[in-house]
Design an enzyme around this catalytic site. Structure first.
Site, short mmCIF file in Angstrom:
data_model
loop_
_atom_site.label_atom_id
_atom_site.label_comp_id
_atom_site.label_asym_id
_atom_site.label_seq_id
_atom_site.Cartn_x
_atom_site.Cartn_y
_atom_site.Cartn_z
N HIS A 84 0.84 -1.21 0.00
CA HIS A 84 0.00 0.00 0.00
C HIS A 84 0.87 1.26 0.00
O HIS A 84 0.62 2.19 -0.77
CB HIS A 84 -0.91 -0.02 1.23
CG HIS A 84 -1.65 1.25 1.48
ND1 HIS A 84 -2.91 1.48 0.97
CD2 HIS A 84 -1.30 2.37 2.16
CE1 HIS A 84 -3.32 2.69 1.35
NE2 HIS A 84 -2.35 3.25 2.07
N GLU A 85 1.91 1.26 0.85
CA GLU A 85 2.81 2.42 0.92
C GLU A 85 3.59 2.60 -0.38
O GLU A 85 3.79 3.73 -0.85
CB GLU A 85 3.77 2.28 2.10
CG GLU A 85 3.10 2.22 3.47
CD GLU A 85 2.29 3.47 3.79
OE1 GLU A 85 2.64 4.55 3.28
OE2 GLU A 85 1.30 3.36 4.53
N HIS A 115 1.50 4.35 -2.90
CA HIS A 115 1.56 5.82 -2.80
C HIS A 115 2.76 6.36 -3.57
O HIS A 115 2.67 7.38 -4.27
CB HIS A 115 1.66 6.25 -1.33
CG HIS A 115 0.37 6.19 -0.59
ND1 HIS A 115 -0.77 6.82 -1.03
CD2 HIS A 115 0.03 5.59 0.59
CE1 HIS A 115 -1.76 6.62 -0.17
NE2 HIS A 115 -1.29 5.87 0.82
N GLU A 121 -5.77 7.06 -1.07
CA GLU A 121 -5.79 5.84 -0.25
C GLU A 121 -6.46 4.70 -1.01
O GLU A 121 -5.99 3.55 -0.98
CB GLU A 121 -6.51 6.10 1.07
CG GLU A 121 -5.77 7.02 2.02
CD GLU A 121 -4.40 6.49 2.39
OE1 GLU A 121 -4.25 5.27 2.60
OE2 GLU A 121 -3.47 7.32 2.48
N ASP A 129 -4.61 1.28 -2.10
CA ASP A 129 -5.21 -0.03 -1.80
C ASP A 129 -5.32 -0.88 -3.07
O ASP A 129 -5.01 -2.08 -3.05
CB ASP A 129 -6.61 0.17 -1.20
CG ASP A 129 -6.58 0.58 0.26
OD1 ASP A 129 -5.49 0.56 0.87
OD2 ASP A 129 -7.66 0.91 0.80
#
Length: 417
Positions: free
Chosen positions: A276-277, A280, A354, A358
């Site tokens: 997930h990070e 980003h 976000e 995801d």
């Protein structure tokens, strides 16, 4: 606008902001708990919901008390001209207008923080302690305060001094020069935060060799992501709550995993959180967030430049003559509605990001372990499973848990590594 009209405009904006925030808080705390969603039935029982409700209610009452005290103090300082009285008192000791502004703003900052310390202490050692979150000692609490003051004096004081020097030398044109300095500072902090600032408060240790590190490196290679710096932060020193984040750019980028996160999750869940990070990073959310932040600072400084030498603003706060520091305080109140609107816009973008991160984790690894990680995080932190939509719209930087799970658990793939 004359002095009295400006004074009551400031009081009106301050009052509206207080009522607006507390009305949203009230709507959110009055929101029914609702039934336990099927997707969370293995994680949450009725007792856990009651505990989460009690935690939310305790924080609501605490926020109502502290928010009301802060509002009343600020209202009285404006209405009775106490800001101007402090200015008049300091003028008896300091003649240089630039240093007067530095000392004045320092006094206001330290004074407001000293008032807040008992409430911070209560929240940490009573509310957080009661619900099992606090791991901090009193020594750590006051040590953090002392370090925070020192950092504020060195970094915040240095930036404030540069700002005031430019204002006194350049007049209204100060804004674009300080904007450039602020932009460079933001880049600098992003690059060196984990190397220079974070170690002042926390201990960082390289993630030890083992299954978790192997899975992380294997996943990073699968998405063509260069990853060499993975660190564990001793978050358990202060709280049982868990987190993970990225910091830095290029070769200086680092992944920070809280030790509490590692303790509470399986390797697959941790890799999913990391995915997930990385999402980003791959989607350039970090870069776009920084650029938007820099743009916001430019807007703030430009508007500030229009008020910085306004004599009526100083008079409205009780000053006897024009004072840059009084105008800065008045501007923070005047700018607050714009700040709220900008904050809502940033939260809209953040919630979109976000969802995208995801989706990246789901496509490149799996949605199931990320969903499991989010459930564990939510339950362990007693988060609100049914927040009010308006509260979410204004305050939430992340989508509500159930919205994220709905997307993650639809046709979920198995882990790829």
């Amino acid at each position: 606008m004359d002095v009295e009209d400006l004074k009551f405009l400031l009081l009106g904006i301050l009052t509206f902001g207080y009522v607006f925030k507390k009305a949203l808080d009230f709507l959110n705390i009055r929101r029914p708990i609702g039934q336990i969603p099927e997707t969370l039935s293995e994680y949450v029982n009725s007792q856990k919901l009651i505990e989460a409700r009690a935690y939310a209610l305790a924080n609501y009452k605490f926020g109502l008390l502290t928010g009301t005290i802060s509002f009343l103090l600020t209202f009285c300082f404006i209405y009775f001209g106490f800001f101007g009285i402090v200015d008049h008192w300091l003028r008896g000791f300091i003649e240089n207008p630039m240093w007067l502004s530095v000392v004045y703003l320092g006094v206001v900052f330290i004074g407001s923080d000293l008032v807040a310390i008992p409430f911070d202490y209560y929240h940490t050692f009573v509310i957080e302690e009661k619900f099992g979150f606090n791991k901090s000692t009193k020594a750590t609490f006051f040590s953090d305060k002392a370090k925070g003051y020192l950092l504020s004096i060195i970094v915040g004081g240095g930036l404030l001094l540069v700002l005031l020097m430019l204002i006194h030398q350049m007049g209204k044109d100060f804004w674009w020069q300080f904007w450039g300095i602020s932009a460079l500072f933001m880049v600098f902090v992003n690059l060196f935060y984990t190397a220079w600032i974070l170690p002042i408060f926390n201990k960082l240790t390289p993630l030890p060799e083992g299954e978790l590190k192997q899975q992380i490196i294997q996943y990073a290679k699968s998405v063509d992501f260069s990853l060499e710096n993975i660190f564990v932060l001793d978050g358990s020193k202060r709280s049982s709550k868990a987190n993970a984040f990225f910091s830095g750019l290029g070769k200086r980028k680092k992944v920070i995993l809280y030790d509490t996160l590692i303790e509470q999750h399986t390797p697959d869940e941790l890799v999913a959180v990391l995915a997930h990070e990385i999402g980003h990073y791959k989607k350039k959310h970090l870069l776009s967030g920084m650029l938007i932040g820099i743009l916001q600072i430019g807007i703030l400084l430009f508007i500030l430049a229009q008020f910085i030498h306004n004599e009526n603003m100083s008079m409205a706060l009780g000053g006897s003559e024009m004072a840059i520091h009084l105008n800065i305080i008045g501007f923070t109140v005047l700018f607050s509605p714009i700040s709220t609107v900008l904050g809502i816009g940033m939260n809209l973008i953040s919630r979109k990001n976000e969802f995208e991160a995801d989706a990246f984790a789901k496509e490149t690894f799996s949605g199931l372990p990320l969903a499991e990680a989010l459930k564990t995080l939510s339950v362990n932190t007693l988060s609100n499973l049914n927040p009010h939509p308006w509260y979410v719209f204004v305050h939430y930087s992340h989508p509500p848990l159930l919205k994220r799970l709905e997307r993650l658990e639809k046709d979920t793939l198995v882990p790829l590594v």
